[in-house]
Design a protein around this motif. Sequence first.
Motif, PDB file in Angstrom:
ATOM      1  N   ASN A  35       0.630  -1.183   0.127  1.00 31.59           N
ATOM      2  CA  ASN A  35      -0.450  -0.183   0.164  1.00 31.59           C
ATOM      3  C   ASN A  35       0.808   1.201   0.044  1.00 31.59           C
ATOM      4  O   ASN A  35       1.446   1.325   1.634  1.00 31.59           O
ATOM      5  CB  ASN A  35      -0.672  -0.247   1.599  1.00 31.59           C
ATOM      6  CG  ASN A  35      -1.886   0.807   1.553  1.00 31.59           C
ATOM      7  OD1 ASN A  35      -1.976   1.503   0.406  1.00 31.59           O
ATOM      8  ND2 ASN A  35      -2.623   1.361   2.611  1.00 31.59           N
ATOM      9  N   ASN A 120      -2.212   4.304  -3.535  1.00 29.03           N
ATOM     10  CA  ASN A 120      -3.858   5.266  -2.894  1.00 29.03           C
ATOM     11  C   ASN A 120      -4.133   6.223  -3.306  1.00 29.03           C
ATOM     12  O   ASN A 120      -3.198   6.662  -3.979  1.00 29.03           O
ATOM     13  CB  ASN A 120      -3.307   4.962  -1.607  1.00 29.03           C
ATOM     14  CG  ASN A 120      -4.980   4.271  -0.759  1.00 29.03           C
ATOM     15  OD1 ASN A 120      -5.661   5.129  -0.789  1.00 29.03           O
ATOM     16  ND2 ASN A 120      -4.518   4.125   0.782  1.00 29.03           N
ATOM     17  N   PRO A 127      -6.522   7.798   3.955  1.00 24.10           N
ATOM     18  CA  PRO A 127      -5.952   6.400   3.475  1.00 24.10           C
ATOM     19  C   PRO A 127      -5.673   6.451   4.836  1.00 24.10           C
ATOM     20  O   PRO A 127      -5.122   4.856   4.586  1.00 24.10           O
ATOM     21  CB  PRO A 127      -5.548   7.395   2.452  1.00 24.10           C
ATOM     22  CG  PRO A 127      -5.744   8.256   1.519  1.00 24.10           C
ATOM     23  CD  PRO A 127      -6.307   9.006   2.923  1.00 24.10           C
TER      24      PRO A 127
END
Length: 270
Positions: A35, A120, A127
Motif C-alpha cells: 500500500n 492509494n 487513507p
Amino acid sequence: MCRTTDLRQAVLAKNDAGAQELRTALARRGAIAVNLLSSPGSGKTALLEAELGLARERGLPVAALTADLATENDALRLARSGAPVKQVLTDGLCHLEAGMLRGHLAGWLPDGTRLLFVENVGNLVCPASYDLGESLRVALASVTEGEDKPLKYPTAFGLAQLVVVTKTDLAAAVEFDEAAFRANVERVNPGVEVVLTSARTGLGAGLLLDRAVAVLDGAAPHRPVMAGQAGGHGHSHGPGHEHGHEHSHEHGHEHGHEHQHAPALTERRS
C-alpha cells in the motif's frame, strides 16, 4: 459526539475484518499487497512505474491498482511498464477501503501474481486509517514538500513500515535538509527505514521492490512494533504492523456506506 465516534469505530472495525480476509486470500495465492500513501504530486506514480518495470525485467509477476478521484492518467502511465494495471475511480471518496479493493480485484487479478502494488488516493489523512489487507505499507514524501511532513501527518508516517523520499535530484535546489527529515520521521516512527530515490537519476532503483520481495519471502517489515501509538482500536496490518487509529480528523463525507456484498476474491495458489 459519542454516536459519531461509535460509527467511525464500527466502520473501521468492519474494514479491519475485511482487510484481514483479503490478506489471507492473497496469502493463499502466494501474493501480498503493498500500500503506497503520499500527497498528490509526490512522484509515487513515476517511482512505481520504474519499480514495475524492474520487476518485469526480473521475471517477477506483479500487478498494480491505482486509485484517483478522476482520470485514468496514472493507469496509462503505469501500463507502460508492461505490468497488468487497473484504474479505480473513487467518485470523490478520498481513500480506498478493503471491501472496495477486494471487489475490484475479483475476477481481475492475474493468476500467479506475487506482488500487488496499490497506489492509494493522493492524500495523507483519510487513507492512513484504512487497512487494505497490505503486508507492507509505504509512506512517500518528495523533497519539495518540506522536512516537517512527517510531523504534520504523524498517522501516515507513524504507521508506515517503509518511508521513501522521492525527487532527490531536486534536493539541492529546494535546500532539502535530509538530516532534519530523518529526525522528524524518527520522532513519529522510531526505527523505520528511510530510503532515498529519484525516478529521474535512478537513485534507489529497486529498493522498494527489494523490500516488498523480502516481505513476500517471509521477512518481517523493517519497522519494529511501536509502543504508545495514538489510540482507538488496535489491530495488525500484517507482520509487525500493529497500531491504533486516530479519529480526530473530520472527513467531510459520511462513512455510513457499506460494502457488504463485495465479490469474493477467487483464491488460487501460484
